[in-house]
Motif scaffolding. Structure first.
Motif, PDB file in Angstrom:
ATOM      1  N   MET A 359       0.801  -1.217   0.000  1.00  0.00           N
ATOM      2  CA  MET A 359       0.000   0.000   0.000  1.00  0.00           C
ATOM      3  C   MET A 359       0.838   1.274   0.000  1.00  0.00           C
ATOM      4  SD  MET A 359      -3.057   0.707   2.689  1.00  0.00           S
ATOM      5  CE  MET A 359      -4.496   1.662   2.246  1.00  0.00           C
ATOM      6  N   THR A 360       1.852   1.322   0.851  1.00  0.00           N
ATOM      7  CA  THR A 360       2.632   2.545   0.992  1.00  0.00           C
ATOM      8  C   THR A 360       3.655   2.735  -0.118  1.00  0.00           C
ATOM      9  OG1 THR A 360       4.104   1.353   2.497  1.00  0.00           O
ATOM     10  CG2 THR A 360       2.377   2.709   3.484  1.00  0.00           C
ATOM     11  N   ARG A 361       3.744   1.782  -1.057  1.00  0.00           N
ATOM     12  CA  ARG A 361       4.632   1.938  -2.206  1.00  0.00           C
ATOM     13  C   ARG A 361       3.834   2.263  -3.473  1.00  0.00           C
ATOM     14  NH1 ARG A 361      10.096   0.815  -1.410  1.00  0.00           N
ATOM     15  NH2 ARG A 361      10.427   0.772   0.838  1.00  0.00           N
ATOM     16  N   LEU A 362       2.683   2.863  -3.309  1.00  0.00           N
ATOM     17  CA  LEU A 362       1.826   3.163  -4.455  1.00  0.00           C
ATOM     18  C   LEU A 362       2.514   4.078  -5.452  1.00  0.00           C
ATOM     19  CD1 LEU A 362      -0.954   2.980  -5.835  1.00  0.00           C
ATOM     20  CD2 LEU A 362      -1.682   4.928  -4.428  1.00  0.00           C
ATOM     21  N   GLY A 363       3.162   5.134  -4.968  1.00  0.00           N
ATOM     22  CA  GLY A 363       3.793   6.083  -5.875  1.00  0.00           C
ATOM     23  C   GLY A 363       4.842   5.442  -6.756  1.00  0.00           C
ATOM     24  N   SER A 364       5.746   4.684  -6.167  1.00  0.00           N
ATOM     25  CA  SER A 364       6.811   4.072  -6.956  1.00  0.00           C
ATOM     26  C   SER A 364       6.270   2.966  -7.859  1.00  0.00           C
ATOM     27  CB  SER A 364       7.903   3.522  -6.042  1.00  0.00           C
ATOM     28  OG  SER A 364       7.374   2.589  -5.121  1.00  0.00           O
ATOM     29  N   GLU A 365       5.229   2.251  -7.414  1.00  0.00           N
ATOM     30  CA  GLU A 365       4.659   1.188  -8.244  1.00  0.00           C
ATOM     31  C   GLU A 365       3.965   1.774  -9.478  1.00  0.00           C
ATOM     32  OE1 GLU A 365       5.076  -2.514  -8.825  1.00  0.00           O
ATOM     33  OE2 GLU A 365       5.221  -2.050  -6.683  1.00  0.00           O
ATOM     34  N   LEU A 366       3.246   2.875  -9.283  1.00  0.00           N
ATOM     35  CA  LEU A 366       2.564   3.505 -10.421  1.00  0.00           C
ATOM     36  C   LEU A 366       3.537   4.182 -11.364  1.00  0.00           C
ATOM     37  CD1 LEU A 366      -0.640   5.088  -8.829  1.00  0.00           C
ATOM     38  CD2 LEU A 366      -0.394   2.889  -9.985  1.00  0.00           C
ATOM     39  N   ALA A 367       4.745   4.463 -10.893  1.00  0.00           N
ATOM     40  CA  ALA A 367       5.738   5.094 -11.769  1.00  0.00           C
ATOM     41  C   ALA A 367       6.192   4.156 -12.879  1.00  0.00           C
ATOM     42  CB  ALA A 367       6.944   5.547 -10.944  1.00  0.00           C
ATOM     43  N   ASP A 368       5.974   2.866 -12.700  1.00  0.00           N
ATOM     44  CA  ASP A 368       6.309   1.878 -13.725  1.00  0.00           C
ATOM     45  C   ASP A 368       5.060   1.599 -14.552  1.00  0.00           C
ATOM     46  OD1 ASP A 368       7.004  -0.258 -15.292  1.00  0.00           O
ATOM     47  OD2 ASP A 368       7.513  -1.605 -13.641  1.00  0.00           O
ATOM     48  N   PRO A 369       4.972   2.093 -15.771  1.00  0.00           N
ATOM     49  CA  PRO A 369       3.738   1.934 -16.557  1.00  0.00           C
ATOM     50  C   PRO A 369       3.429   0.488 -16.912  1.00  0.00           C
ATOM     51  CG  PRO A 369       5.498   2.841 -17.914  1.00  0.00           C
ATOM     52  CD  PRO A 369       6.009   2.843 -16.503  1.00  0.00           C
ATOM     53  N   ASP A 370       4.409  -0.397 -16.789  1.00  0.00           N
ATOM     54  CA  ASP A 370       4.166  -1.808 -17.104  1.00  0.00           C
ATOM     55  C   ASP A 370       3.672  -2.605 -15.901  1.00  0.00           C
ATOM     56  OD1 ASP A 370       5.010  -1.503 -19.775  1.00  0.00           O
ATOM     57  OD2 ASP A 370       7.107  -1.711 -19.164  1.00  0.00           O
ATOM     58  N   SER A 371       3.696  -2.001 -14.718  1.00  0.00           N
ATOM     59  CA  SER A 371       3.349  -2.738 -13.513  1.00  0.00           C
ATOM     60  C   SER A 371       1.844  -2.781 -13.265  1.00  0.00           C
ATOM     61  CB  SER A 371       4.049  -2.125 -12.299  1.00  0.00           C
ATOM     62  OG  SER A 371       3.670  -2.775 -11.109  1.00  0.00           O
ATOM     63  N   VAL A 372       1.217  -1.615 -13.263  1.00  0.00           N
ATOM     64  CA  VAL A 372      -0.203  -1.517 -12.928  1.00  0.00           C
ATOM     65  C   VAL A 372      -0.935  -0.829 -14.068  1.00  0.00           C
ATOM     66  CG1 VAL A 372      -1.909  -0.663 -11.270  1.00  0.00           C
ATOM     67  CG2 VAL A 372       0.349  -1.388 -10.466  1.00  0.00           C
ATOM     68  N   LYS A 373      -1.973  -1.498 -14.584  1.00  0.00           N
ATOM     69  CA  LYS A 373      -2.778  -0.930 -15.668  1.00  0.00           C
ATOM     70  C   LYS A 373      -4.166  -0.500 -15.183  1.00  0.00           C
ATOM     71  CE  LYS A 373       0.242  -1.425 -18.949  1.00  0.00           C
ATOM     72  NZ  LYS A 373       0.833  -0.225 -19.610  1.00  0.00           N
ATOM     73  N   CYS A 374      -4.603  -1.060 -14.064  1.00  0.00           N
ATOM     74  CA  CYS A 374      -5.880  -0.660 -13.468  1.00  0.00           C
ATOM     75  C   CYS A 374      -5.701  -0.516 -11.972  1.00  0.00           C
ATOM     76  CB  CYS A 374      -6.974  -1.694 -13.762  1.00  0.00           C
ATOM     77  SG  CYS A 374      -8.528  -1.391 -12.853  1.00  0.00           S
ATOM     78  N   LEU A 375      -6.108   0.619 -11.452  1.00  0.00           N
ATOM     79  CA  LEU A 375      -6.128   0.852 -10.009  1.00  0.00           C
ATOM     80  C   LEU A 375      -7.579   1.010  -9.593  1.00  0.00           C
ATOM     81  CD1 LEU A 375      -4.283   1.406  -7.474  1.00  0.00           C
ATOM     82  CD2 LEU A 375      -4.715   3.821  -7.909  1.00  0.00           C
ATOM     83  N   TRP A 376      -8.016   0.163  -8.671  1.00  0.00           N
ATOM     84  CA  TRP A 376      -9.403   0.206  -8.189  1.00  0.00           C
ATOM     85  C   TRP A 376      -9.350   0.596  -6.715  1.00  0.00           C
ATOM     86  CZ3 TRP A 376     -13.784  -1.829 -11.096  1.00  0.00           C
ATOM     87  CH2 TRP A 376     -14.992  -1.741 -10.398  1.00  0.00           C
ATOM     88  N   VAL A 377      -9.826   1.789  -6.395  1.00  0.00           N
ATOM     89  CA  VAL A 377      -9.693   2.341  -5.046  1.00  0.00           C
ATOM     90  C   VAL A 377     -11.040   2.299  -4.338  1.00  0.00           C
ATOM     91  CG1 VAL A 377      -9.064   4.368  -3.701  1.00  0.00           C
ATOM     92  CG2 VAL A 377      -7.845   3.870  -5.836  1.00  0.00           C
ATOM     93  N   TYR A 378     -11.057   1.715  -3.138  1.00  0.00           N
ATOM     94  CA  TYR A 378     -12.277   1.760  -2.337  1.00  0.00           C
ATOM     95  C   TYR A 378     -11.923   1.817  -0.854  1.00  0.00           C
ATOM     96  CZ  TYR A 378     -11.918  -3.475  -2.625  1.00  0.00           C
ATOM     97  OH  TYR A 378     -11.518  -4.788  -2.623  1.00  0.00           O
ATOM     98  N   ALA A 379     -12.756   2.587  -0.124  1.00  0.00           N
ATOM     99  CA  ALA A 379     -12.521   2.840   1.304  1.00  0.00           C
ATOM    100  C   ALA A 379     -11.126   3.410   1.525  1.00  0.00           C
ATOM    101  CB  ALA A 379     -12.729   1.573   2.132  1.00  0.00           C
TER     102      ALA A 379
END
Length: 679
Positions: A359-379
């Motif tokens: 969770m707390t590495r969201l910024g660095s994980e999203l910086a890699d365009p090949d890592s995450v293509k969909c982010l689904w945020v709830y609560a």
């Protein structure tokens, strides 16, 4: 129904007290809410925040319908669409991502906006659906994981003493916890103990409103708590007050830990912690000769590089003194370890092994365009509450990132969404709760119908599964069926606790003795013994102690917000006033800063704006700025998380919100602040 109807419910928010509440409904409208006077822990009182819950649920900025983005990411510009349109667009995008990149390119980002076992994070809401897609696992490490991990290593469970038993204590240490702001119902039991002569000590880098009410305040340097614990135990050994019988019968590793204690006399602990050696001697002597001693240590204490170890070493104190054998003695961190509901996330539905994203590495994980293509945020509201806020927002701004947010209000995170789905609030859906600061299960019955087209979390995933053509029966279990599953674990603590009973009575105490001494006869470890920290590993210093540059920033809970919940409430914003940073007079003088002056609180990670409050409530070298602000409602468009590094604590990959150094720079352009409804 004609006339007034009383509906029993439970607060869903991230607080140990998990209050039982009573909503009065008249002609289908909720007209009042109060704490349940019949609940032994709530005792009729809610906090200043939740007292405004009904008002908040009717706020003019409530999201009532599905939305599609029509402006640039971050602009918050949307158009209303139907649920069918939203589900179809989502289904097409999810199918395409799974086919092209695999299910692990989907990150279900679930936060602590609800601690419900049906609608929130405790039951890992939606996990069955995500397993069907093979989505990445989500490690919810933002809150308590370092301490939980440390306590499991030591005691076998994060579950400790029953907080109600603080009424039986002779000495109470409120260690890194501001009880009157974050869990004020415990204070009633502390008052009961004081009426019988108990002595209360607050150990906190800030002289909080709780410290003001304590008999003594020890202003500790952030992150040095384990060193203080060792110094206090040194005095206990010098007094010959260790409980040799308990140590021999119920612990392992004592001789190595004893040697570690002897290497940390009060004088050394004083150099590390900033607390005078005389005060450590005095409290250590009191600790040595007062049974029972109760220690309250909550989540703020473990948000630094040595946070997990801090809880391990603090939990060792009642093993040395033998307080674990006494009702009213021990450590209360989280009662979650005593909850044994049957959470079945159906991991057998996974198509194969999947990765876990932190969770707390969201910024660095999203910086890699090949890592995450969909982010689904709830609560969750990661743009306002996650480490390195600038990196998070940069990642959310990616045009190739498909972002869906299930929300009640237009948070900073919502502004970056492609699709927004309107979510119910607690008075509009059913849920099952267990407090992490008491031993009760609570049922939340909906008091009113959802406004607009808002749907609960469970119903949203049921509809989405159907739209995707999924046929797995467990995906379509009703809320009441899910609740029955949760209560079916067969654990002795749930004997006699049925869904029918909860729905009729609103709450039930789990089947634990009253009073409750959980480890009087042993610990839930493999050996049945408590495990002291290994030699040389009873104190891990905070990262901020390794340099003298700048000031150590801590970001305590605000009295008017709960994380970022209520961060848009006009009345609570008015009470909170402008963001402040507390600065000791010596540090202010050294920098030529004056009371009320706006400054940039800055480090290499980022900056945010705040007004200086010169105060001896913080010690020299320490500054404090309460958390919970929405960035877009703050001057400069950032909050305190802009300066929090993406770093892990020693255990459990916990967050480090209280382990960052900053400098204060006078602000030539003070900026403006945009409140809901106007400047």
């Amino acid at each position: 129904m004609p006339g007034d109807v009383r509906v029993l419910g439970a607060c869903p928010l991230d607080c140990p007290d998990t209050c039982s509440w009573v909503v009065t409904v008249r002609d289908g409208e909720a007209v009042s809410m109060r704490g349940n006077p019949d609940h032994p822990y709530t005792r009729g009182a809610l906090c200043v925040k939740v007292n405004r819950y009904l008002e908040h649920s009717r706020s003019a900025d409530r999201i009532l319908y599905p939305l599609r983005r029509v402006g640039p990411k971050g602009s918050g510009r949307f158009e209303r669409i139907s649920w069918d349109e939203a589900l179809e667009e989502i289904s097409v995008r999810l199918r395409g991502i799974v086919e092209e990149h695999g299910g692990q390119a989907i990150w279900p980002y679930l936060g602590t906006g609800s601690l419900g076992y049906l609608q929130g994070c405790e039951g890992v809401a939606g996990r069955r659906f995500w397993n069907m897609l093979g989505a990445s696992r989500h490690w919810l490490n933002i809150c308590s994981t370092a301490g939980n991990t440390g306590l499991r290593l030591t005691n076998g469970t994060p579950g400790g003493m029953d907080p109600e038993n603080f009424a039986l204590a002779g000495l109470i240490l409120l260690w890194g916890t501001n009880t009157l702001t974050s869990g004020h119902h415990l204070w009633k039991f502390i008052q009961d103990a004081r009426a019988d002569g108990a002595y209360v000590v607050a150990v906190d880098p800030i002289r909080t409103r709780t410290a003001d009410q304590a008999d003594e305040h020890l202003a500790i340097r952030p992150g040095t708590d384990a060193a203080l614990a060792l110094g206090l135990l040194h005095v206990v050994l010098a007094e010959g007050a260790q409980d040799e019988e308990f140590l021999a019968a119920h612990t392992e590793g004592w001789e190595d830990f004893r040697a570690e204690i002897l290497e940390c006399p009060p004088e050394r602990a004083a150099r590390i912690t900033g607390i005078p050696a005389e005060a450590i001697h005095r409290l250590g002597t009191r600790l040595a000769h007062t049974r029972p001693t109760a220690i309250r240590a909550t989540m703020g204490i473990q948000r630094h590089a040595g946070g997990g170890t801090a809880l391990r070493t603090i939990a060792s104190i009642p093993a040395v003194t033998g307080d674990w054998r006494h009702p009213g003695g021990g450590v209360a961190y989280s009662t979650s370890g005593h909850v044994h509901l049957a959470v079945d996330t159906r991991d057998d539905l996974l198509p194969g092994p999947v990765r876990t994203l932190t969770m707390t590495r969201l910024g660095s994980e999203l910086a890699d365009p090949d890592s995450v293509k969909c982010l689904w945020v709830y609560a969750a509201n990661p743009a306002g509450s996650t480490s390195d806020g600038n990196a998070v927002r940069a990642g959310l701004a990616r045009e190739d990132l498909f972002t869906v947010v299930m929300e009640q209000f237009p948070t900073d995170t919502v502004d970056y969404a492609d699709i927004v789905l309107p979510a119910t609030m607690q008075t509009e859906h059913v849920d099952l709760h267990a407090g992490y600061g008491h031993l009760y299960l609570l049922w939340n019955e909906p008091a009113t119908a959802p406004p607009g087209e808002c749907l609960s979390t469970t119903e949203t995933f049921r509809r989405l599964a159907a739209h995707l053509g999924m046929t797995e029966p467990s995906l379509f279990a009703s809320d009441l069926e899910l609740a029955e599953e949760l209560l079916s674990s067969g654990h002795p603590s749930l004997e006699g606790v049925t869904l029918d009973r909860l729905r009729k009575e609103g709450w039930a105490r789990m089947n634990y003795p009253t009073p409750f001494a959980p480890f009087a006869e042993g610990f839930p470890t493999g050996s049945g013994r408590m495990r002291f920290p290994p030699r040389g590993k009873a104190y891990v210093p905070p990262r901020s102690s390794l340099t003298d540059d700048g000031l150590v920033l801590i970001t305590p809970a605000a009295h008017t917000f709960l994380n970022t919940t209520f961060g848009n409430n006009p009345e609570l914003l008015r009470r909170a006033k402008d963001p402040v940073v507390l600065v000791n007079p010596a540090d202010a003088a050294a920098r030529g800063l004056t009371d009320g002056q706006r400054v940039r609180v800055r480090n290499a990670v980022g900056e945010f704006l705040a007004d200086v409050e010169v105060s001896d409530r913080v010690a020299p070298g320490v500054v404090a700025s309460p958390k919970g602000r929405w960035p877009k409602l703050s001057p400069g468009g950032a909050n305190a998380n802009a300066v929090v590094e993406e770093r892990d604590a020693d255990l459990g990959r916990g967050a480090v919100y209280h382990d960052n150094r900053v400098e204060l720079i006078p602000c030539a352009d003070p900026g403006t602040r945009q409140y809901p409804g106007g400047t």
